[in-house]
Design a protein around this motif. Sequence first.
Motif, PDB file in Angstrom:
ATOM      1  N   UNK A  93       0.674  -0.449  -0.449  1.00 60.74           N
ATOM      2  CA  UNK A  93      -0.196   0.266  -0.090  1.00 60.74           C
ATOM      3  C   UNK A  93       1.031   1.113  -0.045  1.00 60.74           C
ATOM      4  N   UNK A  94       0.196   2.393  -0.448  1.00 61.03           N
ATOM      5  CA  UNK A  94       1.373   3.132  -0.992  1.00 61.03           C
ATOM      6  C   UNK A  94       0.796   4.426   0.614  1.00 61.03           C
ATOM      7  N   UNK A  95       2.025   4.753   0.666  1.00 57.95           N
ATOM      8  CA  UNK A  95       2.238   6.169   2.649  1.00 57.95           C
ATOM      9  C   UNK A  95       0.936   7.090   1.645  1.00 57.95           C
ATOM     10  N   UNK A  96       0.032   7.671   2.179  1.00 62.62           N
ATOM     11  CA  UNK A  96      -0.273   7.891   2.554  1.00 62.62           C
ATOM     12  C   UNK A  96      -1.805   7.842   1.313  1.00 62.62           C
ATOM     13  N   UNK A  97      -2.028   6.413   1.210  1.00 59.97           N
ATOM     14  CA  UNK A  97      -3.247   6.023  -0.058  1.00 59.97           C
ATOM     15  C   UNK A  97      -4.694   5.870   0.776  1.00 59.97           C
ATOM     16  N   UNK A  98      -4.354   6.586   2.432  1.00 59.91           N
ATOM     17  CA  UNK A  98      -5.585   6.591   3.193  1.00 59.91           C
ATOM     18  C   UNK A  98      -6.139   7.802   3.062  1.00 59.91           C
ATOM     19  N   UNK A  99      -5.706   8.639   2.928  1.00 64.34           N
ATOM     20  CA  UNK A  99      -5.427   9.911   3.245  1.00 64.34           C
ATOM     21  C   UNK A  99      -6.229  10.621   1.812  1.00 64.34           C
ATOM     22  N   UNK A 100      -6.547   9.895   0.905  1.00 62.70           N
ATOM     23  CA  UNK A 100      -5.724  10.085  -0.563  1.00 62.70           C
ATOM     24  C   UNK A 100      -7.701  10.580  -0.746  1.00 62.70           C
ATOM     25  N   UNK A 101      -7.405  11.768  -1.601  1.00 62.87           N
ATOM     26  CA  UNK A 101      -8.964  12.278  -1.905  1.00 62.87           C
ATOM     27  C   UNK A 101      -9.335  12.134  -3.307  1.00 62.87           C
ATOM     28  N   UNK A 102      -8.235  11.546  -4.039  1.00 60.47           N
ATOM     29  CA  UNK A 102      -8.625  11.328  -5.525  1.00 60.47           C
ATOM     30  C   UNK A 102      -7.715  10.004  -6.022  1.00 60.47           C
ATOM     31  N   UNK A 103      -8.410   8.990  -6.554  1.00 61.59           N
ATOM     32  CA  UNK A 103      -7.235   7.854  -6.939  1.00 61.59           C
ATOM     33  C   UNK A 103      -7.495   8.184  -8.248  1.00 61.59           C
ATOM     34  N   UNK A 104      -6.256   7.709  -9.317  1.00 60.31           N
ATOM     35  CA  UNK A 104      -5.849   7.229 -10.653  1.00 60.31           C
ATOM     36  C   UNK A 104      -5.865   5.964 -10.786  1.00 60.31           C
ATOM     37  N   UNK A 105      -5.898   5.029 -11.011  1.00 61.54           N
ATOM     38  CA  UNK A 105      -4.981   3.396 -11.271  1.00 61.54           C
ATOM     39  C   UNK A 105      -5.617   3.378 -13.211  1.00 61.54           C
ATOM     40  N   UNK A 106      -4.097   2.537 -12.957  1.00 60.73           N
ATOM     41  CA  UNK A 106      -3.624   2.322 -14.701  1.00 60.73           C
ATOM     42  C   UNK A 106      -3.701   0.630 -14.048  1.00 60.73           C
ATOM     43  N   UNK A 107      -4.120  -0.172 -15.250  1.00 64.91           N
ATOM     44  CA  UNK A 107      -4.218  -1.255 -14.939  1.00 64.91           C
ATOM     45  C   UNK A 107      -5.672  -2.147 -16.688  1.00 64.91           C
ATOM     46  N   UNK A 108      -6.292  -3.138 -16.633  1.00 67.19           N
ATOM     47  CA  UNK A 108      -6.721  -3.755 -17.021  1.00 67.19           C
ATOM     48  C   UNK A 108      -8.110  -5.053 -16.000  1.00 67.19           C
ATOM     49  N   UNK A 109      -8.814  -5.031 -16.686  1.00 66.87           N
ATOM     50  CA  UNK A 109      -9.561  -6.807 -15.564  1.00 66.87           C
ATOM     51  C   UNK A 109      -9.426  -7.201 -15.808  1.00 66.87           C
ATOM     52  N   UNK A 110      -9.090  -8.510 -15.035  1.00 64.54           N
ATOM     53  CA  UNK A 110      -9.357  -9.641 -14.845  1.00 64.54           C
ATOM     54  C   UNK A 110      -9.842 -10.522 -13.779  1.00 64.54           C
ATOM     55  N   UNK A 111     -10.611 -10.887 -14.955  1.00 66.32           N
ATOM     56  CA  UNK A 111     -11.751 -11.992 -14.062  1.00 66.32           C
ATOM     57  C   UNK A 111     -12.689 -11.662 -13.646  1.00 66.32           C
ATOM     58  N   UNK A 112     -13.381 -10.107 -13.423  1.00 66.16           N
ATOM     59  CA  UNK A 112     -14.647  -8.960 -13.412  1.00 66.16           C
ATOM     60  C   UNK A 112     -13.962  -8.728 -11.916  1.00 66.16           C
ATOM     61  N   UNK A 113     -12.377  -8.530 -11.953  1.00 65.77           N
ATOM     62  CA  UNK A 113     -11.174  -7.026 -11.403  1.00 65.77           C
ATOM     63  C   UNK A 113     -10.726  -6.955 -11.725  1.00 65.77           C
TER      64      UNK A 113
END
Length: 133
Positions: A93-113
Motif C-alpha cells: 500500500x502506498x504511503x498516504x493511500x488512506x488520506x487520498x482524495x482522488x485516485x487514478x488506477x492504471x491497469x486492466x480487468x482480469x476475471x471481473x476484478x
Amino acid sequence: MKKSYIFGIIIIAAAIMMIVSTAGDASSYVSFQDAHDMALNGNNTKIHVVGELKKDQEGNILGLEASSDKLSFQFVMVDENGMEQQVFYNEPMPADFIRSEQVVVIGSFQNETFVADKILMKCPSKYQEETVI
C-alpha cells in the motif's frame, strides 16, 4: 548530397520513430464500465480510471483488505460515473493511500476484478487555505 542533409534526415527519422513508439504505449481515461467492455472484447490494453475510494461516514475506507504478508491489497473504488469496482494492487500500500482524495488506477480487468499496475493519488495538501475563526 551534402553530409548535413543526410544527418538531418537521420535525425528526423529517429524523431518520428520515437513518436510512433511512445504513441503505442499511451493509455486513455475511461470508466470501469468501458474498461470492462474492452476486456470482454479482448482488448487488454492498460487504461486509466479516475475515481475516489469508497468511504463510510466516519471516513474509513470500505473494502480495504491487505494480504497477510502486506505485499498486496485490494479496495473498492467509485469511478466518476458512480460505478463501484473491486481493485487489486499487487504491491504494498502506498504511503498516504488512506488520506487520498482522488485516485487514478492504471491497469486492466482480469476475471471481473480490475488489476492495477500503478496507482496515482491526489492527497490533501497541507497548503490548502483553511478558515480560522
